[in-house]
Design a protein around this motif. Structure first.
Motif, PDB file in Angstrom:
ATOM      1  N   PHE A 256      33.615 -38.209  -4.424  1.00  0.00           N
ATOM      2  CA  PHE A 256      33.637 -36.742  -4.379  1.00  0.00           C
ATOM      3  C   PHE A 256      33.524 -36.125  -5.775  1.00  0.00           C
ATOM      4  CE2 PHE A 256      37.966 -38.315  -4.541  1.00  0.00           C
ATOM      5  CZ  PHE A 256      38.618 -37.486  -5.450  1.00  0.00           C
ATOM      6  N   LEU A 257      32.981 -36.890  -6.721  1.00  0.00           N
ATOM      7  CA  LEU A 257      32.894 -36.419  -8.106  1.00  0.00           C
ATOM      8  C   LEU A 257      32.219 -35.053  -8.217  1.00  0.00           C
ATOM      9  CD1 LEU A 257      33.137 -36.898 -11.184  1.00  0.00           C
ATOM     10  CD2 LEU A 257      30.897 -38.014 -11.077  1.00  0.00           C
ATOM     11  N   PHE A 258      31.114 -34.875  -7.499  1.00  0.00           N
ATOM     12  CA  PHE A 258      30.338 -33.648  -7.645  1.00  0.00           C
ATOM     13  C   PHE A 258      30.875 -32.506  -6.780  1.00  0.00           C
ATOM     14  CE2 PHE A 258      27.620 -37.083  -9.082  1.00  0.00           C
ATOM     15  CZ  PHE A 258      27.147 -36.565 -10.283  1.00  0.00           C
TER      16      PHE A 258
ATOM     17  N   ASP B 232      19.320 -20.817 -16.870  1.00  0.00           N
ATOM     18  CA  ASP B 232      19.851 -21.956 -17.617  1.00  0.00           C
ATOM     19  C   ASP B 232      20.314 -23.096 -16.725  1.00  0.00           C
ATOM     20  OD1 ASP B 232      19.369 -20.737 -20.029  1.00  0.00           O
ATOM     21  OD2 ASP B 232      21.382 -19.910 -20.246  1.00  0.00           O
ATOM     22  N   THR B 233      20.279 -22.917 -15.397  1.00  0.00           N
ATOM     23  CA  THR B 233      20.663 -24.025 -14.527  1.00  0.00           C
ATOM     24  C   THR B 233      19.726 -25.220 -14.710  1.00  0.00           C
ATOM     25  OG1 THR B 233      19.374 -23.089 -12.689  1.00  0.00           O
ATOM     26  CG2 THR B 233      21.722 -22.543 -12.780  1.00  0.00           C
TER      27      THR B 233
ATOM     28  N   LEU C 226      24.096 -37.738  -8.071  1.00  0.00           N
ATOM     29  CA  LEU C 226      23.654 -37.088  -9.303  1.00  0.00           C
ATOM     30  C   LEU C 226      22.322 -36.381  -9.094  1.00  0.00           C
ATOM     31  CD1 LEU C 226      23.787 -36.572 -12.378  1.00  0.00           C
ATOM     32  CD2 LEU C 226      22.738 -38.825 -12.696  1.00  0.00           C
ATOM     33  N   ILE C 227      21.377 -37.057  -8.458  1.00  0.00           N
ATOM     34  CA  ILE C 227      20.069 -36.457  -8.206  1.00  0.00           C
ATOM     35  C   ILE C 227      20.198 -35.262  -7.272  1.00  0.00           C
ATOM     36  CG2 ILE C 227      17.862 -36.860  -7.020  1.00  0.00           C
ATOM     37  CD1 ILE C 227      17.814 -39.623  -8.333  1.00  0.00           C
ATOM     38  N   ALA C 228      21.020 -35.394  -6.245  1.00  0.00           N
ATOM     39  CA  ALA C 228      21.235 -34.266  -5.324  1.00  0.00           C
ATOM     40  C   ALA C 228      21.813 -33.072  -6.061  1.00  0.00           C
ATOM     41  CB  ALA C 228      22.166 -34.692  -4.190  1.00  0.00           C
ATOM     42  N   PHE C 229      22.768 -33.328  -6.927  1.00  0.00           N
ATOM     43  CA  PHE C 229      23.418 -32.259  -7.690  1.00  0.00           C
ATOM     44  C   PHE C 229      22.413 -31.571  -8.614  1.00  0.00           C
ATOM     45  CE2 PHE C 229      26.075 -30.666 -11.208  1.00  0.00           C
ATOM     46  CZ  PHE C 229      27.075 -30.006 -10.498  1.00  0.00           C
ATOM     47  N   LYS C 230      21.590 -32.361  -9.282  1.00  0.00           N
ATOM     48  CA  LYS C 230      20.612 -31.802 -10.216  1.00  0.00           C
ATOM     49  C   LYS C 230      19.556 -30.966  -9.492  1.00  0.00           C
ATOM     50  CE  LYS C 230      17.393 -32.929 -13.923  1.00  0.00           C
ATOM     51  NZ  LYS C 230      16.342 -32.033 -13.425  1.00  0.00           N
TER      52      LYS C 230
ATOM     53  N   PRO D 186      15.435 -35.001   2.945  1.00  0.00           N
ATOM     54  CA  PRO D 186      14.201 -34.305   3.339  1.00  0.00           C
ATOM     55  C   PRO D 186      14.055 -32.905   2.731  1.00  0.00           C
ATOM     56  CG  PRO D 186      15.223 -35.362   5.238  1.00  0.00           C
ATOM     57  CD  PRO D 186      16.194 -35.494   4.109  1.00  0.00           C
ATOM     58  N   LYS D 187      15.126 -32.110   2.725  1.00  0.00           N
ATOM     59  CA  LYS D 187      15.029 -30.745   2.195  1.00  0.00           C
ATOM     60  C   LYS D 187      14.761 -30.744   0.701  1.00  0.00           C
ATOM     61  CE  LYS D 187      17.892 -28.363   5.624  1.00  0.00           C
ATOM     62  NZ  LYS D 187      19.127 -27.555   5.844  1.00  0.00           N
ATOM     63  N   LYS D 188      15.474 -31.594  -0.013  1.00  0.00           N
ATOM     64  CA  LYS D 188      15.290 -31.644  -1.462  1.00  0.00           C
ATOM     65  C   LYS D 188      13.925 -32.224  -1.815  1.00  0.00           C
ATOM     66  CE  LYS D 188      19.389 -33.634  -1.871  1.00  0.00           C
ATOM     67  NZ  LYS D 188      20.110 -33.139  -0.686  1.00  0.00           N
ATOM     68  N   LYS D 189      13.479 -33.205  -1.045  1.00  0.00           N
ATOM     69  CA  LYS D 189      12.168 -33.800  -1.319  1.00  0.00           C
ATOM     70  C   LYS D 189      11.044 -32.797  -1.067  1.00  0.00           C
ATOM     71  CE  LYS D 189      11.568 -38.154  -0.493  1.00  0.00           C
ATOM     72  NZ  LYS D 189      11.364 -39.479   0.147  1.00  0.00           N
ATOM     73  N   LYS D 190      11.177 -31.999  -0.016  1.00  0.00           N
ATOM     74  CA  LYS D 190      10.169 -30.968   0.267  1.00  0.00           C
ATOM     75  C   LYS D 190      10.151 -29.921  -0.848  1.00  0.00           C
ATOM     76  CE  LYS D 190       8.409 -27.743   3.749  1.00  0.00           C
ATOM     77  NZ  LYS D 190       7.909 -26.815   2.737  1.00  0.00           N
TER      78      LYS D 190
END
Length: 322
Positions: free
Chosen positions: A151-153, A225-226, A250-254, A299-303
């Motif tokens: 649950f870090l992020f 700046d995000t 990490l990738i999801a967060f970014k 899927p959402k992030k990849k799109k």
């Protein structure tokens, strides 16, 4: 000196007096308050100078932003522990005493306490600032930050919500990114994952004022700046060899930070933000990490990633949403 409080302010004449008073009236008296006047052009300077207390130290500087202001204060702190206060917020009366005692007794590098929100005379709580994402077994004990891997992020990155051991910050050469907003986020992850001893304090010690000018309340040009903050964060994880351990989240967060910002940012900033995201994604596509993104995005992030790369501008991107 038990605690050093760092308080940066830029044109904060409406609320700075309340912030300073909340420190001076603390039940713990062994502290220093370092006020960084970041080139204010309103009555902020007069209000600061109106306080007469030997524990207040003032740094007057040209406008350099919140990251540089905090870094300049970190160079002169002398307390065992360091806390941060935003100029439109305030501490509860026993905040410094409770935070210091618990951090000192547990010998923690970082301790995290609860924040309560204030808006138009009413107080409210939320899971993010109430530390509800921490399972019960994390209470009343010291833990290693990597125990929070699942649950870090979901942990609040807000720096004023923490008390830091000064020697720890110096040992890891901790500092804020300068020249951007959302500087809290990279600083939090760098310090948190470098810590060896962490604890949470399930008490509300800090009041965050919500108002129209709050950085996180108005989705305006500051949210450009995000993108840069996310790039800095990725570099931190790679350089410190945390990348593989946290790859998926990490990738999801970014991706999600700028993605949500693009949805909510005011119309006049959408094109600028889109271009920044597109340049970032073009850089990722030509990097050694591209396949990691492709293999770990939902899927959402990849799109979103794909559509941004396909479109030449924001208007063309909007057509791809239909």
């Amino acid at each position: 000196m038990k605690v050093s409080v760092i308080l940066p302010v830029f044109n904060g004449e409406k609320f700075i007096a309340k912030a300073i008073e909340s420190v001076l009236s603390q039940s713990l008296s062994d502290f220093e308050l370092i006020v960084v006047n970041d080139g204010s052009t309103d009555a902020t300077s007069d209000i600061i100078n109106g306080f007469s207390d030997s524990r207040i130290k003032v740094i007057n500087q040209s406008n350099q932003g919140p990251g540089a202001s905090r870094n300049n204060a970190l160079k002169v702190v002398s307390g065992e522990y360091v806390m941060f206060l935003d100029s439109d917020d305030w501490y509860c009366p026993d905040a410094l005493r409770i935070a210091y005692n618990q951090a000192n007794e547990n010998d923690t590098d970082i301790s995290i306490f609860q924040i309560i929100k204030y808006y138009q005379g009413k107080y409210s709580k939320n899971d993010w600032f109430s530390l509800s994402n921490f399972p019960k077994e994390f209470e009343n004990r010291v833990f290693n930050p990597h125990e929070c891997r699942d649950f870090l992020f979901d942990i609040s990155v807000s720096v004023p919500q923490k008390i830091f051991k000064r020697e720890f910050l110096a040992e890891i050469n901790a500092g804020f990114p300068e020249g951007i907003y959302f500087e809290d986020m990279p600083f939090f992850f760098y310090t948190f994952l470098n810590a060896k001893r962490v604890s949470i304090i399930k008490e509300y010690l800090y009041v965050r004022r919500k108002h129209h000018g709050s950085i996180t309340e108005s989705v305006d040009s500051k949210f450009l700046d995000t993108v840069r903050a996310g790039q800095i964060l990725m570099d931190i994880f790679i350089e410190n060899e945390w990348y593989d351990m946290y790859l998926f989240d990490l990738i999801a967060f970014k991706i999600n930070g700028p993605r949500y910002a693009l949805m909510g940012i005011e119309e006049k900033c959408k094109e600028k933000l889109f271009i920044l995201i597109k340049k970032d994604y073009e850089s990722i596509k030509s990097s050694e990490y591209y396949h990691d993104y492709m293999d770990n995005m939902g899927p959402k992030k990849k799109k979103f990633f794909s559509d941004v790369l396909k479109a030449s501008d924001f208007q063309e991107y909007k057509k791809l949403l239909n």
